[in-house]
Design a protein around this motif. Structure first.
Motif, PDB file in Angstrom:
ATOM      1  N   GLU A  87       0.800  -1.218   0.000  1.00 40.30           N
ATOM      2  CA  GLU A  87       0.000   0.000   0.000  1.00 40.30           C
ATOM      3  C   GLU A  87       0.847   1.291   0.000  1.00 40.30           C
ATOM      4  O   GLU A  87       0.459   2.269  -0.651  1.00 40.30           O
ATOM      5  CB  GLU A  87      -0.970  -0.005   1.187  1.00 40.30           C
ATOM      6  N   PRO A  88       2.016   1.322   0.706  1.00 33.16           N
ATOM      7  CA  PRO A  88       2.823   2.548   0.632  1.00 33.16           C
ATOM      8  C   PRO A  88       3.185   2.936  -0.804  1.00 33.16           C
ATOM      9  O   PRO A  88       3.341   4.119  -1.105  1.00 33.16           O
ATOM     10  CB  PRO A  88       4.083   2.194   1.429  1.00 33.16           C
ATOM     11  N   VAL A  92       0.087   5.697  -3.600  1.00 35.59           N
ATOM     12  CA  VAL A  92       0.477   7.011  -4.128  1.00 35.59           C
ATOM     13  C   VAL A  92       0.549   6.987  -5.662  1.00 35.59           C
ATOM     14  O   VAL A  92       1.215   7.817  -6.270  1.00 35.59           O
ATOM     15  CB  VAL A  92       1.811   7.521  -3.523  1.00 35.59           C
ATOM     16  N   THR A  93      -0.152   6.035  -6.253  1.00 32.14           N
ATOM     17  CA  THR A  93      -0.253   6.023  -7.716  1.00 32.14           C
ATOM     18  C   THR A  93      -1.490   6.848  -8.115  1.00 32.14           C
ATOM     19  O   THR A  93      -2.383   7.060  -7.300  1.00 32.14           O
ATOM     20  CB  THR A  93      -0.397   4.583  -8.251  1.00 32.14           C
ATOM     21  N   PRO A  94      -1.548   7.284  -9.367  1.00 32.18           N
ATOM     22  CA  PRO A  94      -2.696   8.126  -9.767  1.00 32.18           C
ATOM     23  C   PRO A  94      -4.031   7.388  -9.799  1.00 32.18           C
ATOM     24  O   PRO A  94      -5.076   8.017  -9.794  1.00 32.18           O
ATOM     25  CB  PRO A  94      -2.308   8.619 -11.169  1.00 32.18           C
ATOM     26  N   ILE A  95      -3.992   6.062  -9.838  1.00 29.46           N
ATOM     27  CA  ILE A  95      -5.253   5.298  -9.801  1.00 29.46           C
ATOM     28  C   ILE A  95      -5.724   5.254  -8.349  1.00 29.46           C
ATOM     29  O   ILE A  95      -5.060   4.676  -7.499  1.00 29.46           O
ATOM     30  CB  ILE A  95      -5.049   3.855 -10.322  1.00 29.46           C
TER      31      ILE A  95
ATOM     32  N   ALA B  56       1.450  10.708   0.504  1.00 30.59           N
ATOM     33  CA  ALA B  56       0.915   9.628   1.331  1.00 30.59           C
ATOM     34  C   ALA B  56       0.318  10.167   2.622  1.00 30.59           C
ATOM     35  O   ALA B  56      -0.439   9.481   3.294  1.00 30.59           O
ATOM     36  CB  ALA B  56       2.014   8.624   1.648  1.00 30.59           C
ATOM     37  N   LEU B  57       0.674  11.394   2.968  1.00 30.90           N
ATOM     38  CA  LEU B  57       0.185  12.046   4.186  1.00 30.90           C
ATOM     39  C   LEU B  57      -0.262  13.455   3.847  1.00 30.90           C
ATOM     40  O   LEU B  57       0.239  14.053   2.887  1.00 30.90           O
ATOM     41  CB  LEU B  57       1.323  12.173   5.199  1.00 30.90           C
ATOM     42  N   GLN B  58      -1.168  13.980   4.643  1.00 35.38           N
ATOM     43  CA  GLN B  58      -1.576  15.373   4.513  1.00 35.38           C
ATOM     44  C   GLN B  58      -0.936  16.151   5.667  1.00 35.38           C
ATOM     45  O   GLN B  58      -0.858  15.622   6.783  1.00 35.38           O
ATOM     46  CB  GLN B  58      -3.091  15.501   4.631  1.00 35.38           C
ATOM     47  N   PRO B  59      -0.517  17.382   5.427  1.00 36.97           N
ATOM     48  CA  PRO B  59       0.042  18.142   6.540  1.00 36.97           C
ATOM     49  C   PRO B  59      -1.043  18.550   7.540  1.00 36.97           C
ATOM     50  O   PRO B  59      -2.187  18.763   7.151  1.00 36.97           O
ATOM     51  CB  PRO B  59       0.646  19.380   5.855  1.00 36.97           C
ATOM     52  N   SER B  60      -0.666  18.629   8.816  1.00 35.93           N
ATOM     53  CA  SER B  60      -1.616  19.122   9.824  1.00 35.93           C
ATOM     54  C   SER B  60      -1.760  20.629   9.702  1.00 35.93           C
ATOM     55  O   SER B  60      -2.792  21.195  10.027  1.00 35.93           O
ATOM     56  CB  SER B  60      -1.122  18.775  11.233  1.00 35.93           C
ATOM     57  N   GLN B  61      -0.699  21.272   9.267  1.00 38.18           N
ATOM     58  CA  GLN B  61      -0.747  22.720   9.048  1.00 38.18           C
ATOM     59  C   GLN B  61       0.218  23.100   7.935  1.00 38.18           C
ATOM     60  O   GLN B  61       1.122  22.337   7.592  1.00 38.18           O
ATOM     61  CB  GLN B  61      -0.390  23.473  10.327  1.00 38.18           C
ATOM     62  N   GLY B  62      -0.006  24.282   7.367  1.00 40.16           N
ATOM     63  CA  GLY B  62       0.877  24.761   6.312  1.00 40.16           C
ATOM     64  C   GLY B  62       0.450  24.279   4.934  1.00 40.16           C
ATOM     65  O   GLY B  62      -0.585  23.621   4.779  1.00 40.16           O
ATOM     66  N   GLU B  63       1.249  24.633   3.951  1.00 40.89           N
ATOM     67  CA  GLU B  63       0.899  24.341   2.559  1.00 40.89           C
ATOM     68  C   GLU B  63       2.060  23.627   1.869  1.00 40.89           C
ATOM     69  O   GLU B  63       3.213  24.021   1.995  1.00 40.89           O
ATOM     70  CB  GLU B  63       0.602  25.661   1.834  1.00 40.89           C
ATOM     71  N   VAL B  64       1.715  22.572   1.135  1.00 40.07           N
ATOM     72  CA  VAL B  64       2.715  21.867   0.326  1.00 40.07           C
ATOM     73  C   VAL B  64       2.290  21.987  -1.127  1.00 40.07           C
ATOM     74  O   VAL B  64       1.169  21.630  -1.490  1.00 40.07           O
ATOM     75  CB  VAL B  64       2.796  20.368   0.710  1.00 40.07           C
TER      76      VAL B  64
END
Lengths: 288, 296
Positions: A87-88, A92-95, B56-64
């Motif tokens: 899954e990692p 993170v693939t576009p699908i 794979a993760l979203q930031p808790s704060q700030g902008e990427v």
């Protein structure tokens, strides 16, 4: 090891062709699954003999539902979970995950087709209109046969995908199979002892699989109350719920509320069809 | 596919918390094409930062923003993923897959729908990581280094404009590491390659720029040469550990390499390495000063 490079991202993104290719890949992985192969062999083997005892007791063979539905559920569950460790990378693939889930749902066509073959083989031994089907009209007999031999072979594998998306316990599919198997038998029992009871019928029909008749001593056939046609609708609604629950996993953005709304509609439709399956059709037990 | 509107990655005030634990805090970074090394002790936030960059993760704060696209917007996140290669710290492989089968599956998920071009691309990346002879071997029967290279191969698919690599050389033998550096250096001519590693020699050999993280904050961000220059005159060899040194360790010759925060005179100075400079930087931290004589 060479250091040759070619900047080569795929030129154009065609969502449909990617989905078709992905579904085809999942199909190829699914058809070599040993559990599915076992289920297919057992279903065809049981369908190739007349299975007199079972059929004379319950009018229709439950084996396609058990093997293609139950074992098919285990096979799709393991297929769905097979990429969990990756899954990692996969995540993170576009699908997106819902698209990958939809591709997995497509594999349910294999047990469904096998279920259709089993039905055709069964009709060879017990054609529509045979005494084993009791007093149901011929169209209703078709509904019963499809509901007992074909739809479970679709619903079980779809349920396996939903389970694989949401449950991490490796033996979850086996446990659910045993629970459903146990529930179907348990819920049928009150109809055997109280055939005219509406609650008993409701209990029997509150299931993805239900029997519609029983032959005491293989002679005194009783057909049970309820509408096989609306029960067929209830089963299809359960299939839709399984698909939508599976698709909900990993859905984000505008897709998630759309799936959520569709799920509510499916639940509502399932509820209505369940009520109709109880309220319409044969309203009293017919003994033969 | 639309043309990218930016070739950079920018992080503004980015933080990421896991419950009460702050893994990253107030990160400001601008990354341009080239190889950027990410150094730091365990738990510094390197993997969290890479997972943020890899969507794979979203930031808790700030902008990427990656290549001008906002990580928070699902449609833009998909666009980022189309241009991304990611090698996580750990990759699990599904049972029964061969090296070719796995990379081909990932290529499909990266929207290589056309079989001929996809297979050619899969063969290309497997060749790049030196696995062209093992394409039909099941991954479960491969060595750790070979598995790592399979995982790396999938990240290289399509020579993506953004390549995020979390400890890519772990378990890879020296010869393959050297070749891998060549591959990454080539990619970095047009792509942003962010490389997290504990191997300072990889950073020294490959990166123009290094970012040192500690406890979720950037401790150093600049050219590798500048960081190494900071250690000039502060590294020397002696027959015994020097009490004045921040870190000392016994080398293969039997002599002790001493690194100190303050420059020393009258000792046998040697050319500092990136490792010396990194240890020196870490030694500056009030509560991270390693004990003298410890092999660090």
């Amino acid at each position: 090891m060479t250091a040759t490079l070619a900047a080569s991202l795929p030129d154009a993104v065609d969502g449909r062709s990617t989905f078709v290719a992905l579904a085809a890949r999942e199909l190829r992985r699914f058809v070599v699954n040993p559990v599915l192969l076992f289920a297919v062999v057992m279903s065809l083997w049981t369908a190739s003999s007349d299975q007199a005892e079972v059929v004379l007791n319950f009018a229709v063979s439950p084996y396609p539902a058990i093997f293609l539905g139950g074992f098919g559920m285990m096979a799709t569950y393991w297929l769905t979970r097979s990429m969990r460790n990756s899954e990692p990378v996969v995540g993170v693939t576009p699908i997106s995950e819902p698209v990958r889930t939809a591709a997995l749902c497509v594999v349910a066509i294999v047990p469904l087709l096998c279920g259709c073959v089993c039905l055709i083989m069964s009709l060879h031994f017990y054609p529509i209109g045979s005494p084993v089907y009791g007093d149901f009209s011929e169209p209703t007999q078709v509904a019963i046969l499809v509901g007992q031999m074909v739809i479970p072979t679709l619903g079980g594998p779809l349920l396996g995908v939903a389970l694989g998306r949401w449950v991490g316990f490796p033996g979850a599919a086996v446990v659910l199979f045993l629970l459903i198997f146990g529930w179907v038998n348990l819920a049928t029992w009150p109809s055997l002892t109280r055939p005219d009871s509406a609650p008993a019928a409701a209990l029997r029909l509150f299931s993805p699989f239900a029997y519609w008749s029983f032959a005491k001593n293989r002679v005194d056939l009783m057909t049970w109350r309820g509408s096989p046609w609306f029960f067929l609708g209830w089963q299809l609604a359960l299939c839709a719920i399984a698909v939508l629950v599976a698709l909900l996993r990993g859905a984000d953005g505008p897709v998630r509320p759309r799936i959520g709304r569709a799920l509510w509609v499916a639940l509502l439709v399932a509820g209505i069809l369940f009520v109709l399956a109880n309220a319409i059709g044969v309203t009293h037990t017919v003994g033969a | 596919m639309t043309a990218s509107i930016s070739s950079s990655i920018s992080l503004r005030g980015v933080g990421r918390a896991f419950g009460a634990t702050k893994a990253l805090a107030d990160i400001d970074l601008d990354l341009e094409p080239g190889v950027i090394g990410l150094l730091g002790p365990n738990g510094a936030g390197k993997t969290t930062l890479l997972r943020l960059l890899a969507t794979a993760l979203q930031p808790s704060q700030g902008e990427v923003r990656v290549l001008g696209r906002d990580l928070d917007v699902p449609a833009e996140r998909t666009e980022i993923r189309r241009r991304l290669g990611y090698l996580p710290q750990e990759v699990g492989f599904p049972r029964g897959f061969t090296a070719f089968g796995f990379v081909d599956y990932i290529a499909l998920l990266k929207e290589w729908a056309e079989p001929a071009s996809r297979h050619a691309e899969v063969r290309r990346v497997l060749d790049q990581v030196g696995l062209s002879d093992l394409t039909t071997k099941r991954i479960r029967s491969m060595s750790g280094g070979q598995r790592r290279r399979v995982a790396l191969a999938q990240a290289l698919l399509g020579s993506p404009p953004v390549l995020i690599l979390d400890e890519p050389t772990t378990g890879v033998d020296p010869e393959q590491r050297v070749t891998l550096r060549t591959v990454l250096a080539e990619i970095a001519r047009t792509s942003i390659v962010v490389l997290s590693t504990h191997q300072t020699e990889d950073v020294a050999a490959l990166c123009e720029r290094v970012v040192v993280l500690d406890r979720g904050r950037i401790r150093y961000d600049g050219p590798v040469t500048e960081l190494v220059d900071r250690a000039a005159g502060r590294v020397w060899l002696a027959d015994a550990p020097d009490p004045a040194a921040t870190v000392s360790w016994r080398t293969g010759t039997g002599r002790y390499r001493n690194v100190a925060a303050q420059a020393r005179n009258g000792v046998e100075h040697v050319e500092p390495s990136l490792e010396d400079a990194y240890l020196l930087l870490r030694g500056d931290l009030p509560d991270s000063r390693p004990a003298a004589g410890a092999a660090t």
